[in-house]
Every structure is written in structure tokens, then in C-alpha cells.
Design a protein around this motif. Structure first.
Motif, PDB file in Angstrom:
ATOM      1  N   ILE A   1     -11.840   6.329   8.601  1.00 16.61           N
ATOM      2  CA  ILE A   1     -10.506   6.283   7.993  1.00 16.61           C
ATOM      3  C   ILE A   1     -10.056   4.827   7.930  1.00 16.61           C
ATOM      4  O   ILE A   1     -10.232   4.074   8.899  1.00 16.61           O
ATOM      5  N   ALA A   2      -9.488   4.416   6.815  1.00 15.51           N
ATOM      6  CA  ALA A   2      -8.879   3.087   6.694  1.00 15.51           C
ATOM      7  C   ALA A   2      -7.480   3.257   6.124  1.00 15.51           C
ATOM      8  O   ALA A   2      -7.279   3.979   5.144  1.00 15.51           O
ATOM      9  N   ALA A   3      -6.521   2.603   6.759  1.00 12.91           N
ATOM     10  CA  ALA A   3      -5.143   2.607   6.276  1.00 12.91           C
ATOM     11  C   ALA A   3      -4.782   1.172   5.926  1.00 12.91           C
ATOM     12  O   ALA A   3      -4.766   0.295   6.807  1.00 12.91           O
ATOM     13  N   VAL A   4      -4.517   0.918   4.663  1.00  8.94           N
ATOM     14  CA  VAL A   4      -4.292  -0.445   4.178  1.00  8.94           C
ATOM     15  C   VAL A   4      -2.861  -0.568   3.657  1.00  8.94           C
ATOM     16  O   VAL A   4      -2.473   0.139   2.719  1.00  8.94           O
ATOM     17  N   THR A   5      -2.101  -1.446   4.265  1.00  5.96           N
ATOM     18  CA  THR A   5      -0.710  -1.636   3.861  1.00  5.96           C
ATOM     19  C   THR A   5      -0.616  -2.676   2.748  1.00  5.96           C
ATOM     20  O   THR A   5      -1.397  -3.625   2.694  1.00  5.96           O
ATOM     21  N   ARG A   6       0.402  -2.492   1.872  1.00  7.61           N
ATOM     22  CA  ARG A   6       0.546  -3.370   0.704  1.00  7.61           C
ATOM     23  C   ARG A   6       2.007  -3.805   0.521  1.00  7.61           C
ATOM     24  O   ARG A   6       2.498  -3.899  -0.606  1.00  7.61           O
ATOM     25  N   SER A   7       2.702  -4.053   1.617  1.00  5.13           N
ATOM     26  CA  SER A   7       4.100  -4.502   1.583  1.00  5.13           C
ATOM     27  C   SER A   7       4.949  -3.539   0.753  1.00  5.13           C
ATOM     28  O   SER A   7       4.916  -2.339   0.989  1.00  5.13           O
ATOM     29  N   GLU A   8       5.668  -4.058  -0.238  1.00  2.00           N
ATOM     30  CA  GLU A   8       6.577  -3.217  -1.019  1.00  2.00           C
ATOM     31  C   GLU A   8       5.848  -2.184  -1.884  1.00  2.00           C
ATOM     32  O   GLU A   8       6.459  -1.258  -2.426  1.00  2.00           O
ATOM     33  N   LYS A   9       4.520  -2.321  -2.010  1.00  2.00           N
ATOM     34  CA  LYS A   9       3.738  -1.338  -2.768  1.00  2.00           C
ATOM     35  C   LYS A   9       3.335  -0.134  -1.923  1.00  2.00           C
ATOM     36  O   LYS A   9       2.654   0.769  -2.410  1.00  2.00           O
ATOM     37  N   GLY A  10       3.741  -0.122  -0.668  1.00  2.00           N
ATOM     38  CA  GLY A  10       3.406   0.995   0.206  1.00  2.00           C
ATOM     39  C   GLY A  10       2.068   0.815   0.879  1.00  2.00           C
ATOM     40  O   GLY A  10       1.732  -0.282   1.339  1.00  2.00           O
ATOM     41  N   SER A  11       1.270   1.870   0.924  1.00  2.00           N
ATOM     42  CA  SER A  11      -0.032   1.786   1.582  1.00  2.00           C
ATOM     43  C   SER A  11      -1.001   2.773   0.939  1.00  2.00           C
ATOM     44  O   SER A  11      -0.599   3.686   0.203  1.00  2.00           O
ATOM     45  N   VAL A  12      -2.270   2.559   1.221  1.00  2.00           N
ATOM     46  CA  VAL A  12      -3.333   3.443   0.736  1.00  2.00           C
ATOM     47  C   VAL A  12      -4.190   3.837   1.929  1.00  2.00           C
ATOM     48  O   VAL A  12      -4.601   2.987   2.720  1.00  2.00           O
ATOM     49  N   ILE A  13      -4.454   5.126   2.055  1.00  2.00           N
ATOM     50  CA  ILE A  13      -5.296   5.642   3.133  1.00  2.00           C
ATOM     51  C   ILE A  13      -6.530   6.258   2.505  1.00  2.00           C
ATOM     52  O   ILE A  13      -6.431   7.053   1.563  1.00  2.00           O
ATOM     53  N   VAL A  14      -7.709   5.893   3.007  1.00  2.00           N
ATOM     54  CA  VAL A  14      -8.950   6.455   2.483  1.00  2.00           C
ATOM     55  C   VAL A  14      -9.750   7.092   3.612  1.00  2.00           C
ATOM     56  O   VAL A  14      -9.787   6.595   4.734  1.00  2.00           O
ATOM     57  N   ARG A  15     -10.361   8.225   3.291  1.00  2.00           N
ATOM     58  CA  ARG A  15     -11.262   8.929   4.212  1.00  2.00           C
ATOM     59  C   ARG A  15     -12.364   9.552   3.364  1.00  2.00           C
ATOM     60  O   ARG A  15     -12.129  10.515   2.638  1.00  2.00           O
ATOM     61  N   GLY A  16     -13.550   8.953   3.424  1.00  5.27           N
ATOM     62  CA  GLY A  16     -14.616   9.396   2.540  1.00  5.27           C
ATOM     63  C   GLY A  16     -14.186   9.188   1.095  1.00  5.27           C
ATOM     64  O   GLY A  16     -13.751   8.107   0.709  1.00  5.27           O
ATOM     65  N   GLU A  17     -14.267  10.248   0.310  1.00  9.83           N
ATOM     66  CA  GLU A  17     -13.862  10.155  -1.084  1.00  9.83           C
ATOM     67  C   GLU A  17     -12.370  10.448  -1.278  1.00  9.83           C
ATOM     68  O   GLU A  17     -11.855  10.345  -2.387  1.00  9.83           O
ATOM     69  N   GLU A  18     -11.703  10.819  -0.195  1.00 11.32           N
ATOM     70  CA  GLU A  18     -10.273  11.154  -0.268  1.00 11.32           C
ATOM     71  C   GLU A  18      -9.423   9.881  -0.294  1.00 11.32           C
ATOM     72  O   GLU A  18      -9.676   8.933   0.450  1.00 11.32           O
TER      73      GLU A  18
END
Length: 296
Positions: free
Chosen positions: A207-224
Motif C-alpha cells: 500500500i502507498a499513500a501519497v499526499t498532494r497538498s491541496e490536490k488531496g492524496s492518492v492511495i494505491v494497492r495493487g491495481e486499486e
């Protein structure tokens, strides 16, 4: 049932936070928005030039532990302070926030770590950190009962360089989840493309959780892929602790068995609240705030 939801391991640092303008940064050779490691002489110089300041226990993983406790989670922390006034402040603060902290303090030198944080009118923080006693954290500071009695062990990347701290981490954890901001993952994969970096980190951890300031964040798990919106704020005051509190909300949700979307929303809420205040730890109860927002 595990004794703790999350065990956090990190640098135990007292933050000394003052507001300044960009001219002050330029005059004193401070790189805006960066975290600079400094020696004793530089620490004394910058402290002498600071304006009115507040002192608050900080450090990335410590902030995360405090955030988890504020959500109502059970958090523990390993970090090294010295037996001095700043060390006493740190221990008092983290205990008062409901975090289990029993690492034996260092007797004598070096002193407790401190970070002089200069906050400009745009809310950006420039950190100048003297690590002091932090570098003495080692395998002997691992409390086996806490390490084995935690659902998740969380450590800050700053600890991966010192060999003794790295050995302590290896005794307690394996890598499953990575938290980073967009600049960090692009640097990690040596690319200017966020999409390329995200594709790479998707393959390298569960699992990776990547923050993007005012753009929020993106979480990836496999293809999800889960996209999280940033929390709407009234005023940006100080970005110190934003990533740490995002991790706190995410990990509280994760250890409660919630969906990735819920984890991200809790992280976004915590980050959005902390950047509207001066200092890296939440002043309001995060559980109450999450309930008010309909997230719990």
C-alpha cells in the motif's frame, strides 16, 4: 487482542516555532520549505535570532502517535531524549496526549533534539534541526512487549540513515505501507512525472499513500487506486505536521479495519485541521472532529 494499535518509532524533537518573513530566511541562509540538519553552533545562532516562539513536542513519528491517540487509538512511541529540561517537556507532552512512552532518557550529552521552525506568511515552514540525543536511539531501546504487542509498527524515514536506529527498526517491522508526498516519490524514483513515480511505487509495496497538498492524496494497492479530496480549510497557518497527521488518520482507520477510502478521508481531515493552527500536534480532539464530519 494487541496492546497497541500502532507503535511509532522516530526522532524525539522539541519544536521551537516562530513566525518570520522571507527576508529573514534569506538573511540567515535558511532554505525555504526544507528540513536542514544543523550542528550545535548553528542551532545556538538561529535560536538567538528568533522572534517570539512557542515550544511544542514534535518529531514526525511522535506527531503521528499523538494524532492516533487523539482519534482514540492506542499508540506507543520509541524515541530518545536526554535527561534535561527539553527532555522533560517532551516526555510530559507525549504522556499528556495519551501515548505510551517509556524509552529510557540519555544521561548527559548530547542534549535533547530541537528543531527551529520558521513559518512564513504563506504558511510554509522551514525546519532547522539539531538531532542531539536522537542519534543515540538503538537496539537496546526496543521494548519487546510493545514491539510484539502492536498491530502496526510505523517509523519515519529520517531514522533509516543512522545504523543503530536502522537496527532497532529491523527488530520491530517489515515494510508494507509507505507514506510520502508527491515530491518525495518523484525524487525516490528520479523522475519528474508523478504518474511514473506512482506506477513504480505501486509495484514496490503493498500500500502507498501519497499526499498532494491541496490536490488531496492518492492511495494505491495493487491495481486499486483511491483518490482522496483535500479537506476544505478556512485559513492556512502552518503546514508543520500535515503529513504526520495524515498518517495518523490513515493508520487509525487501517487498524480499525476500515476501507482505504475511509482511511484516506480520516487522514485528510487530520491534516486539514493541523494546518489551520501553529504547531504540529492537534489541539482539538480528532475523534470528536471525525464524528462531527460523519467519518466515525
Amino acid at each position: 487482542m494487541p496492546d497497541f494499535d500502532v507503535l511509532c518509532i522516530g526522532n524525539a524533537i522539541v519544536d521551537i516555532i516562530a513566525q518570520c518573513d522571507d527576508a529573514f530566511l534569506e538573511t540567515n541562509g535558511i532554505i525555504k520549505g526544507a528540513m536542514n540538519l544543523i550542528d550545535t553552533k548553528r542551532a545556538e545562532l538561529l535560536y538567538s535570532r528568533m522572534g517570539p516562539a512557542i515550544e511544542a513536542s514534535g518529531g514526525s513519528a511522535g506527531n503521528t502517535a499523538a494524532g492516533i491517540a487523539s482519534f482514540g487509538g492506542r499508540a506507543a512511541f520509541f524515541g530518545k531524549v536526554s535527561n534535561d529540561p527539553l527532555g522533560e517537556i517532551y516526555a510530559h507532552d507525549i504522556h499528556a496526549q495519551g501515548v505510551a512512552f517509556d524509552t529510557r532518557p540519555l544521561e548527559g550529552q548530547p542534549p535533547t533534539a530541537r528543531s527551529m521552525i520558521f513559518v512564513t506568511p504563506d504558511g510554509e515552514r522551514s525546519m532547522n534541526t539539531y538531532l542531539g540525543a536522537c542519534i543515540e536511539l538503538g537496539p537496546e531501546d526496543v521494548e519487546a512487549d510493545k514491539a510484539s504487542g502492536a498491530k502496526v509498527t510505523y517509523f519515519e524515514g529520517y531514522l533509516w540513515d543512522p545504523p543503530r536506529a536502522k537496527e532497532a527498526i529491523r527488530q520491530t517491522a517489515k515494510l508494507d505501507i509507505v507514506f510520502a508526498n508527491s515530491h518525495e516519490i518523484k525524487s525516490l524514483y528520479q523522475t519528474k512525472s508523478f504518474d511514473e513515480a506512482l506506477a513504480a511505487i505501486r509495484k514496490d509495496c503493498k500500500i502507498a499513500a501519497v499526499t498532494r497538498s491541496e490536490k488531496g492524496s492518492v492511495i494505491v494497492r495493487g491495481e486499486e487506486t483511491v483518490t482522496i479530496q483535500a479537506t476544505t480549510i478556512r485559513e492556512l497557518v502552518d503546514t508543520t505536521g500535515a503529513g504526520d497527521l495524515y498518517a495518523a488518520g490513515f493508520l487509525y482507520g487501517y487498524t480499525s479495519g476500515r476501507s482505504l477510502k475511509d482511511c484516506g478521508d480520516l487522514g485528510s481531515l487530520a491534516a486539514g485541521l493541523v494546518i489551520q493552527q501553529l504547531g504540529p500536534r492537534p489541539r482539538q480532539n480528532l475523534r470528536s472532529a471525525a464524528q462531527l464530519a460523519g467519518l466515525l
